[in-house]
Motif scaffolding. Structure first.
Motif, PDB file in Angstrom:
ATOM      1  N   PRO A  16       0.811  -1.342   0.087  1.00 16.12           N
ATOM      2  CA  PRO A  16       0.110  -0.009  -0.019  1.00 16.12           C
ATOM      3  C   PRO A  16       0.843   1.302  -0.037  1.00 16.12           C
ATOM      4  N   ARG A  17       0.452   2.369  -0.526  1.00 16.60           N
ATOM      5  CA  ARG A  17       1.090   3.559  -0.659  1.00 16.60           C
ATOM      6  C   ARG A  17       1.227   4.247   0.710  1.00 16.60           C
ATOM      7  N   ALA A  18       0.646   3.985   1.429  1.00 20.15           N
ATOM      8  CA  ALA A  18       0.786   4.340   2.866  1.00 20.15           C
ATOM      9  C   ALA A  18       2.047   3.659   3.627  1.00 20.15           C
ATOM     10  N   ALA A  19       2.194   2.378   3.134  1.00 25.35           N
ATOM     11  CA  ALA A  19       3.174   1.619   3.857  1.00 25.35           C
ATOM     12  C   ALA A  19       4.396   2.066   3.157  1.00 25.35           C
ATOM     13  N   VAL A  20       4.705   2.324   1.898  1.00 27.53           N
ATOM     14  CA  VAL A  20       5.601   3.061   1.033  1.00 27.53           C
ATOM     15  C   VAL A  20       5.978   4.176   1.712  1.00 27.53           C
ATOM     16  N   TRP A  21       5.125   5.048   1.866  1.00 18.34           N
ATOM     17  CA  TRP A  21       5.527   6.535   2.348  1.00 18.34           C
ATOM     18  C   TRP A  21       6.208   6.146   3.857  1.00 18.34           C
ATOM     19  N   LEU A 148      12.777  -1.950  -0.741  1.00 14.80           N
ATOM     20  CA  LEU A 148      11.597  -1.134   0.011  1.00 14.80           C
ATOM     21  C   LEU A 148      10.407  -1.766  -0.229  1.00 14.80           C
ATOM     22  N   GLU A 149      10.305  -2.498  -1.163  1.00 17.21           N
ATOM     23  CA  GLU A 149       8.825  -3.096  -1.397  1.00 17.21           C
ATOM     24  C   GLU A 149       8.774  -4.267  -0.148  1.00 17.21           C
ATOM     25  N   GLU A 150       9.658  -5.026   0.342  1.00 17.33           N
ATOM     26  CA  GLU A 150       9.935  -5.916   1.057  1.00 17.33           C
ATOM     27  C   GLU A 150       9.472  -5.390   2.481  1.00 17.33           C
ATOM     28  N   VAL A 151      10.012  -4.110   2.916  1.00 14.25           N
ATOM     29  CA  VAL A 151       9.877  -3.560   4.089  1.00 14.25           C
ATOM     30  C   VAL A 151       8.340  -3.096   4.217  1.00 14.25           C
ATOM     31  N   ALA A 152       7.963  -2.536   3.073  1.00 12.97           N
ATOM     32  CA  ALA A 152       6.509  -1.823   3.063  1.00 12.97           C
ATOM     33  C   ALA A 152       5.353  -3.005   2.962  1.00 12.97           C
ATOM     34  N   ARG A 153       5.674  -4.205   2.714  1.00 15.30           N
ATOM     35  CA  ARG A 153       4.737  -5.304   2.932  1.00 15.30           C
ATOM     36  C   ARG A 153       4.356  -5.576   4.094  1.00 15.30           C
TER      37      ARG A 153
END
Length: 153
Positions: A16-21, A148-153
């Motif tokens: 999700p965009r919020a998690a990437v942010w 980054l994608e792994e951390v944001a998941r």
């Protein structure tokens, strides 16, 4: 985008965009993805606001850290865009950073599969762009984007 001066990366992140942010703005999360593994990152400053600083160090052994990035945020649009430059350091002094001066613009948008993630890195002249590309821009930024994608998941 100027192809003579700029490098780009575009990915759809399955997060999700919020998690990437949050992964961009929370120092503990940022440290987990900002430098290609197996190297490690230490965040000395992550002040995500216009004029705020971004200072990171890196280590190959987790013990001895060396400077990595000393930059200033220029634009911060909540959950949609970050712009920072290393041509001005975190204390607002003009800098001549190695290996190359750049301004990076990160944009985030909702996507049916997660987050549309775009990176635009601007350079001052074609030689700087070519040097950054030769150093492995796509591999380096591609690797940290996957992290980054792994951390944001």
């Amino acid at each position: 985008m100027n192809p003579d001066l700029d490098l780009t990366l575009h990915r759809v992140l399955r997060a999700p965009r919020a998690a990437v942010w949050t992964a961009w703005t929370d120092p503990a999360r940022f440290a987990r993805w900002w430098i290609p593994a197996p190297a490690t990152c230490r965040v000395d400053r992550l002040d995500v606001r216009p004029g705020g600083g971004l200072v990171t160090l890196m280590s190959d052994d987790g013990v001895a850290f060396v400077p990595h990035v000393d930059a200033t945020f220029l634009v911060v649009d909540d959950r949609t865009r970050l712009v920072f430059t290393n041509a001005v350091d975190s204390t607002w002094r003009p800098a001549s950073p190695a290996p190359v001066a750049m301004t990076a613009e990160i944009t985030l948008a909702d996507h049916p599969d997660g987050t549309d993630y775009r990176v635009l890195v601007r350079h001052g002249d074609p030689a700087a762009r070519a040097h950054h590309e030769k150093l492995g821009f796509l591999d380096g930024w591609g690797t940290v984007t996957a992290q980054l994608e792994e951390v944001a998941r």
